[in-house]
Design a protein around this motif. Structure first.
Motif, PDB file in Angstrom:
ATOM      1  N   UNK A 131       0.833  -1.191   0.000  1.00 14.70           N
ATOM      2  CA  UNK A 131       0.000   0.000   0.000  1.00 14.70           C
ATOM      3  C   UNK A 131       0.867   1.240   0.000  1.00 14.70           C
ATOM      4  N   UNK A 132       0.256   2.393  -0.254  1.00 12.73           N
ATOM      5  CA  UNK A 132       0.999   3.649  -0.328  1.00 12.73           C
ATOM      6  C   UNK A 132       0.425   4.672   0.637  1.00 12.73           C
ATOM      7  N   UNK A 133      -0.384   4.207   1.606  1.00 15.25           N
ATOM      8  CA  UNK A 133      -1.067   5.183   2.468  1.00 15.25           C
ATOM      9  C   UNK A 133      -1.084   4.809   3.950  1.00 15.25           C
ATOM     10  N   UNK A 134      -0.650   3.599   4.280  1.00 17.29           N
ATOM     11  CA  UNK A 134      -0.741   3.058   5.637  1.00 17.29           C
ATOM     12  C   UNK A 134      -2.211   2.874   6.073  1.00 17.29           C
ATOM     13  N   UNK A 135      -3.106   2.886   5.091  1.00 15.07           N
ATOM     14  CA  UNK A 135      -4.514   2.668   5.422  1.00 15.07           C
ATOM     15  C   UNK A 135      -4.917   1.195   5.381  1.00 15.07           C
ATOM     16  N   UNK A 136      -4.057   0.330   4.809  1.00 16.36           N
ATOM     17  CA  UNK A 136      -4.439  -1.088   4.742  1.00 16.36           C
ATOM     18  C   UNK A 136      -4.065  -1.828   6.025  1.00 16.36           C
ATOM     19  N   UNK A 349      -8.530 -16.281   4.582  1.00 12.15           N
ATOM     20  CA  UNK A 349      -9.604 -15.339   4.219  1.00 12.15           C
ATOM     21  C   UNK A 349      -9.831 -14.323   5.327  1.00 12.15           C
ATOM     22  N   UNK A 350      -9.785 -14.825   6.565  1.00 15.60           N
ATOM     23  CA  UNK A 350     -10.043 -13.935   7.705  1.00 15.60           C
ATOM     24  C   UNK A 350      -8.795 -13.159   8.118  1.00 15.60           C
ATOM     25  N   UNK A 351      -7.627 -13.761   7.892  1.00 14.39           N
ATOM     26  CA  UNK A 351      -6.385 -13.177   8.408  1.00 14.39           C
ATOM     27  C   UNK A 351      -5.810 -12.066   7.555  1.00 14.39           C
ATOM     28  N   UNK A 352      -6.030 -12.131   6.233  1.00 17.16           N
ATOM     29  CA  UNK A 352      -5.472 -11.120   5.340  1.00 17.16           C
ATOM     30  C   UNK A 352      -6.524 -10.078   4.981  1.00 17.16           C
ATOM     31  N   UNK A 353      -6.089  -8.859   4.760  1.00 21.36           N
ATOM     32  CA  UNK A 353      -6.978  -7.791   4.304  1.00 21.36           C
ATOM     33  C   UNK A 353      -7.137  -7.807   2.783  1.00 21.36           C
ATOM     34  N   UNK A 354      -7.996  -6.929   2.297  1.00 22.53           N
ATOM     35  CA  UNK A 354      -8.360  -6.913   0.872  1.00 22.53           C
ATOM     36  C   UNK A 354      -7.169  -6.710  -0.063  1.00 22.53           C
ATOM     37  N   UNK A 355      -6.331  -5.728   0.250  1.00 23.60           N
ATOM     38  CA  UNK A 355      -5.220  -5.407  -0.652  1.00 23.60           C
ATOM     39  C   UNK A 355      -4.228  -6.573  -0.728  1.00 23.60           C
ATOM     40  N   UNK A 356      -3.960  -7.192   0.423  1.00 22.47           N
ATOM     41  CA  UNK A 356      -3.030  -8.324   0.447  1.00 22.47           C
ATOM     42  C   UNK A 356      -3.602  -9.471  -0.374  1.00 22.47           C
ATOM     43  N   UNK A 357      -4.880  -9.748  -0.186  1.00 21.01           N
ATOM     44  CA  UNK A 357      -5.511 -10.834  -0.954  1.00 21.01           C
ATOM     45  C   UNK A 357      -5.458 -10.536  -2.451  1.00 21.01           C
ATOM     46  N   UNK A 358      -5.693  -9.251  -2.792  1.00 17.78           N
ATOM     47  CA  UNK A 358      -5.649  -8.875  -4.210  1.00 17.78           C
ATOM     48  C   UNK A 358      -4.272  -9.211  -4.794  1.00 17.78           C
ATOM     49  N   UNK A 416      -7.999   3.944  -1.520  1.00 15.55           N
ATOM     50  CA  UNK A 416      -8.101   2.488  -1.652  1.00 15.55           C
ATOM     51  C   UNK A 416      -9.159   2.021  -2.651  1.00 15.55           C
ATOM     52  N   UNK A 417     -10.117   2.874  -2.955  1.00 21.58           N
ATOM     53  CA  UNK A 417     -11.189   2.436  -3.855  1.00 21.58           C
ATOM     54  C   UNK A 417     -10.723   2.229  -5.289  1.00 21.58           C
ATOM     55  N   UNK A 418      -9.645   2.881  -5.654  1.00 21.59           N
ATOM     56  CA  UNK A 418      -9.151   2.753  -7.021  1.00 21.59           C
ATOM     57  C   UNK A 418      -7.698   2.271  -6.986  1.00 21.59           C
ATOM     58  N   UNK A 419      -7.508   0.951  -6.807  1.00 23.31           N
ATOM     59  CA  UNK A 419      -6.139   0.447  -6.630  1.00 23.31           C
ATOM     60  C   UNK A 419      -5.231   0.745  -7.820  1.00 23.31           C
ATOM     61  N   UNK A 420      -5.757   0.699  -9.030  1.00 22.97           N
ATOM     62  CA  UNK A 420      -4.880   0.934 -10.182  1.00 22.97           C
ATOM     63  C   UNK A 420      -4.316   2.347 -10.132  1.00 22.97           C
ATOM     64  N   UNK A 421      -5.172   3.302  -9.764  1.00 29.62           N
ATOM     65  CA  UNK A 421      -4.711   4.685  -9.653  1.00 29.62           C
ATOM     66  C   UNK A 421      -3.630   4.789  -8.555  1.00 29.62           C
ATOM     67  N   UNK A 424      -0.396   3.459  -9.817  1.00 35.69           N
ATOM     68  CA  UNK A 424       0.275   4.373 -10.754  1.00 35.69           C
ATOM     69  C   UNK A 424       1.002   5.499 -10.020  1.00 35.69           C
ATOM     70  N   UNK A 425       0.617   5.747  -8.785  1.00 36.65           N
ATOM     71  CA  UNK A 425       1.303   6.746  -7.956  1.00 36.65           C
ATOM     72  C   UNK A 425       2.731   6.340  -7.636  1.00 36.65           C
ATOM     73  N   UNK A 426       3.061   5.056  -7.886  1.00 38.27           N
ATOM     74  CA  UNK A 426       4.416   4.561  -7.593  1.00 38.27           C
ATOM     75  C   UNK A 426       5.359   4.726  -8.780  1.00 38.27           C
ATOM     76  N   UNK A 427       4.879   5.411  -9.802  1.00 32.47           N
ATOM     77  CA  UNK A 427       5.614   5.441 -11.072  1.00 32.47           C
ATOM     78  C   UNK A 427       7.066   5.902 -10.954  1.00 32.47           C
ATOM     79  N   UNK A 428       7.339   6.854 -10.057  1.00 37.58           N
ATOM     80  CA  UNK A 428       8.713   7.386  -9.976  1.00 37.58           C
ATOM     81  C   UNK A 428       9.627   6.561  -9.073  1.00 37.58           C
TER      82      UNK A 428
END
Lengths: 480, 475
Positions: A131-136, A349-358, A416-421, A424-428
């Motif tokens: 993640x790039x926000x510490x929100x996950x 399923x219970x132990x991991x959050x959405x982003x990790x599972x993705x 978090x709602x738009x993971x692709x966006x 893309x923030x990691x581009x640099x």
């Protein structure tokens, strides 16, 4: 006033001279954490006060006896929660490790401890550094000390926020695709990702093994250089550790960029980059130019392939690295299950959050038979081409200057709602990980909202010294 | 009925005899309290990293050279991903894309006919832990002592056509690997495991039939039985107009039948990819040369030399050289006593018999060549007779000891002095008038009884030749 306003080196000097004691520093640090944590939430674990003070006392004894001479002896430190610390909870901000107390300590942390740093706690992060926000994080989001409605960046957001909020003077982070540099940028502090293989990965809970590096997050370039010098080691427990004899990074703290050739990739300054961030960066580049550096625009090329190549490789490695969290040996296990297969499935399923599972699913997919060549191998090829592009650039330039992130810190809850966006923030930042290059993020002003902007300086492999020298020069020239 | 040909390929796993595990410093010793030979690496702790044991690569190269393989100068490890509790990382570190050895062959002889069995590849990998299931089914526990023990997998081409060829191939492999000291290759203890891939096809057909893989084969006998049973099972299926299903089967040697474990449809996607924790291994020519230079003299060469140097018949040499340990004892003993035939005899007759009686392997022989040489000398010099020598040898076999002191301590030296023996012989003659008369009446056999009585009176310590001579004189 809190002692945590000082840099690590300043505090180390005060302790060494006897002006204050290691115990006082530790007490003051714990007090700062107590005061700030309700607003910031930078920590998953704050160590027990008595044990921290006792540790500080032991360190003080060694300082008194002359046993400990390091510049950070007695200085409190926070560790990102993906580095194993014996007897201290290590969660990776995940439910699946929410009860995991490691039986051993990561090599980089051991290096700090032998230098006399006193661990006060473990910092929040995006779950498994994804993640790039510490929100996950399973433990809730960390807030940006500059604006508590905003994220601190990630994944080492807890470490960057703790330093920026004055809870500690310095912290360790880890960087797989920008996870040290981007939160440092968003929080207005300095963070360096060294050349791959410089700091041992032993004890760092792996996300993308070929990309992960540990590095310091601190208040200034001098601290970063000194701490990196301490945590760099050739470790026989890490097969990807590199033996080098040029890790005396503090010798590079010189105010001098005269004649240094710095490339500005035009591709990094086009569409997608916030105009205020762009202006801050170009102003910063001018400062280096005014000190005698030679600046030149050039086409790096292939920049649009870095993010997809990175997410394929990182996710592939992660899908395998995170298999071991299966409920069998340690960590969270689901309450009820009828057989082994169900235990695995429910636990994960219970132990991991959405982003990790993705990312586990993404990684499993790209390694599947029939898709391996089309995705994983193709990503490796893209990585090689990107490396060639950087090799070509470094044939001409000593450093590459660029943004860390396309914008300053976003508001909480908007990413978090738009993971692709978000990806893309990691581009640099991701290219440095794909190729193993050293890169630093130094604050270079603020936008109109008052949010910090970071400048990234990327160097050749094993050339942290040039990176540090340029960053130090910029810092010296812009200090008020 | 149609004639069928059996086509067999083997996957042989061999546990390597390194002191420490493949990716950490833990002991590889068999047995030991559960989970005592473990560390963060071999229990899959978060953040732990593998570091390759160089000795594993050396053994793998040595086995590759001995089986005529090409050595892959740039080999590397891959991860094989699958979930199972005995696999602590939930991936096994193995080799798929760049195995250490390729394209070799092993020459075998079956019923006097020579044949070459191709080796497709040899790769290195780590062993898994061991699951221990509570008898009441309430719980399963894991012992990670075996986790990370180094293995090589030797994958043959489908070149074998019968159980005899398979056994011959396995014996050759086992002897070669034992000679290299790379493994003890004990099937019963699992340090050598063979999975049999088998298919049948009509005689003359060039197309391979559908194969099955047979697991759980714990002895050469089980392998033979399983091959015959599987061949017959597949022929029965084909004859009844059905098709053989590609699957993995488990052999039950007590019932002498196999059952299906999983079919190809259930086959997992292992998602192999290069392990990013382990850099590629560059194998230099110098390294290969150094390993080659250390190669021992193998069985075939030894057999030829024994015939030439010691005049030992091939059949005898075959038995002695089956184990390098026994061959070493033989050569050392001969060096010390200069009696190759005697030494060979002790080994291939008495030793083999005792090994069988005690269900031991030649590797378990404990007596030293020094003591065997002493025993041979004691016997040849007439200090002890052959039956006493056998008795002493059995003691030596049980626990190595110096036969000279043993003979002295137990007063086993035989009486060779004629005068000393005469009195006893005379006594025996006096006490057995009937046998004396029989002898004198031409019953030659009666003298045997009298020799026996004399030996008995001497508690076995008389020289039977001399007793015979005295008897004849006195009668």
């Amino acid at each position: 006033m809190s002692l945590m306003k000082y840099t690590a080196i300043e505090l180390g000097k005060m302790i060494a001279s006897g002006e204050i004691s290691a115990v006082e520093a530790a007490g003051d640090c714990l007090e700062a954490i107590r005061k700030n944590e309700p607003d910031i939430n930078a920590f998953v674990t704050v160590c027990d006060e008595q044990s921290v003070l006792k540790k500080a006392e032991e360190v003080q004894k060694k300082i008194n006896s002359g046993e400990l001479l390091s510049p950070i002896a007695g200085v409190p430190v926070a560790i990102k929660d993906n580095m194993c610390t014996a007897d201290i909870l290590t969660t990776c901000s995940s439910r699946i490790l929410s009860n995991f107390i490691p039986p051993y300590t990561a090599t980089a942390v051991e290096c700090l401890e032998s230098a006399g740093a006193v661990i006060v706690g473990k910092t929040n992060m995006d779950e498994f550094a994804m993640g790039s926000t510490t929100e996950t994080s399973f433990y809730g989001a960390t807030k940006n000390p500059h604006d508590k409605t905003r994220v601190p960046g990630g994944s080492s957001g807890g470490s960057a926020a703790a330093v920026a909020a004055g809870e500690v003077t310095f912290a360790l982070g880890s960087d797989t695709g920008g996870s040290i540099r981007q939160p440092a940028s968003h929080c207005g502090v300095v963070g360096i990702k060294p050349t791959y293989g410089t700091v041992s990965r032993y004890g760092l809970v792996a996300y993308g093994s070929s990309l992960d590096q540990i590095g310091p997050i601190a208040k200034d370039v001098s601290d970063c250089a000194a701490i990196l010098e301490i945590i760099s080691s050739y470790d026989t427990k890490d097969s990807t550790s590199f033996k080098r004899d040029d890790t005396d990074f503090t010798t590079a703290l010189k105010n001098d960029v005269n004649g240094l050739k710095i490339g500005i990739p035009g591709d990094y300054f086009g569409t997608g980059l916030d105009s205020e961030v762009k202006k801050a960066l170009l102003d910063a580049a001018d400062v280096l130019k005014s000190r005698g550096a030679e600046l030149e625009y050039f086409d790096l090329s292939l920049t649009e392939f870095a993010v997809p190549a990175y997410y394929i490789i990182a996710s592939a490695e992660a899908s395998s690295n995170l298999s071991r969290f299966d409920g069998v040996k340690y960590g969270y296990r689901t309450g009820e299950y009828e057989n082994l297969h169900q235990m695995y499935k429910k636990t994960r399923s219970e132990g991991f959050g959405t982003e990790v599972k993705r990312r586990i699913m993404l990684g499993s997919f790209v390694l599947s038979s029939g898709y391996y060549d089309a995705y994983y191998l193709k990503a490796l090829k893209a990585k090689n081409l990107i490396k060639q592009a950087f090799d070509k650039a470094f044939g001409k330039y000593d450093l590459i200057i660029g943004p860390v992130s396309p914008s300053t810190a976003p508001e909480l809850g908007t990413s978090l709602d738009d993971p692709v966006k978000m990806y893309l923030g990691d581009i640099y930042t991701v290219a440095a990980n794909l190729i193993g290059l050293p890169a630093i993020s130094v604050p270079c002003g603020r936008d109109s909202k008052g949010l910090p902007v970071g400048m990234m300086l990327t160097g050749k492999c094993f050339d942290e010294k040039t990176v540090i020298r340029a960053a130090y020069t910029y810092e010296q020239e812009t200090q008020i | 009925m149609k004639q069928y040909e059996t086509v067999i390929g083997l996957e042989v796993h061999v546990e390597l005899a390194t002191k420490t595990k493949i990716f950490c410093g833990c002991s590889t010793r068999f047995g030991g309290e559960v989970n005592t030979h473990t560390c963060p690496v071999c229990t899959g702790m978060p953040g732990a990293l593998p570091v390759l044991n160089k000795k594993v690569v050396e053994y793998a190269i040595a086995v590759g050279l001995a089986t005529n393989c090409e050595i892959n100068r740039n080999c590397r490890f891959d991860r094989k991903n699958y979930f199972y509790p005995d696999n602590p990382q939930d991936y096994q570190i193995s080799q798929l894309y760049e195995p250490v050895c390729l394209n070799g062959h092993v020459d075998i002889t079956v019923n006097g006919t020579g044949k070459s069995v191709g080796i497709h590849e040899i790769h290195m990998e780590e062993d898994a832990g061991k699951l221990i299931h509570e008898e009441n089914g309430s719980m399963s526990l894991i012992d990670f002592n075996r986790s990370g023990v180094p293995l090589i997998e030797i994958v043959s081409e489908p070149d074998m056509r019968s159980a005899e060829e398979v056994i011959s191939y396995l014996e050759k492999l086992r002897t070669t690997i034992q000679y290299l000291g790379a493994s003890d290759c004990k099937l019963q203890e699992g340090s050598m495991r063979a999975d049999v891939n088998l298919s049948v096809r009509e005689e003359g057909s060039l197309v391979l039939g559908t194969r099955t893989e047979m697991k759980n084969l714990n002895s050469f006998k089980a392998i033979s039985r399983a091959i015959d049973a599987e061949r017959n099972r597949q022929i029965r299926i084909i004859e009844s107009g059905k098709r053989v299903v590609q699957e993995t089967r488990r052999w039950d040697d007590n019932k002498e039948e196999s059952y299906s474990m999983r079919s190809k449809e259930d086959a997992q996607d292992y998602r192999y990819f290069p392990d990013p924790d382990l850099p590629g291994i560059f194998i230099s020519q110098e390294w290969i040369d150094a390993i080659k230079a250390d190669e021992p003299e193998f069985k075939t060469a030894k057999m030829a030399r024994y015939a030439k140097e010691y005049g030992i018949p091939e059949s005898d040499a075959d038995i002695i050289t089956d184990s390098r340990h026994m061959a070493d004892i033989f050569e050392e003993t001969v060096k010390l006593c200069g009696q190759p035939k005697k030494a060979a005899n002790w080994l291939m007759v008495d030793t083999i018999r005792l090994l069988k009686e005690n269900s031991m392997d030649p590797e378990d022989i404990r007596f030293s060549p020094e003591n065997l040489a002493k025993l041979i000398k004691l016997n040849m010099s007439g200090t002890i007779n052959s039956s006493v020598a056998k008795e002493v040898f059995e003691k030596m076999f049980d626990g190595d000891m110096d036969p000279e002191s043993y003979v002295k301590e137990h007063g086993l030296a035989q009486e060779n002095d004629e005068d000393a023996l005469k009195a006893t012989v005379q006594k025996v003659i006096d006490e057995n008038p009937r046998s004396v008369e029989d002898y004198r009446n031409g019953k030659e056999k009666a003298i045997g009884f009298l020799v026996g009585q004399t030996m008995k009176a001497m508690q076995g310590k008389a020289n039977p030749g001399i007793v015979n001579k005295i008897l004849k004189e006195l009668l």
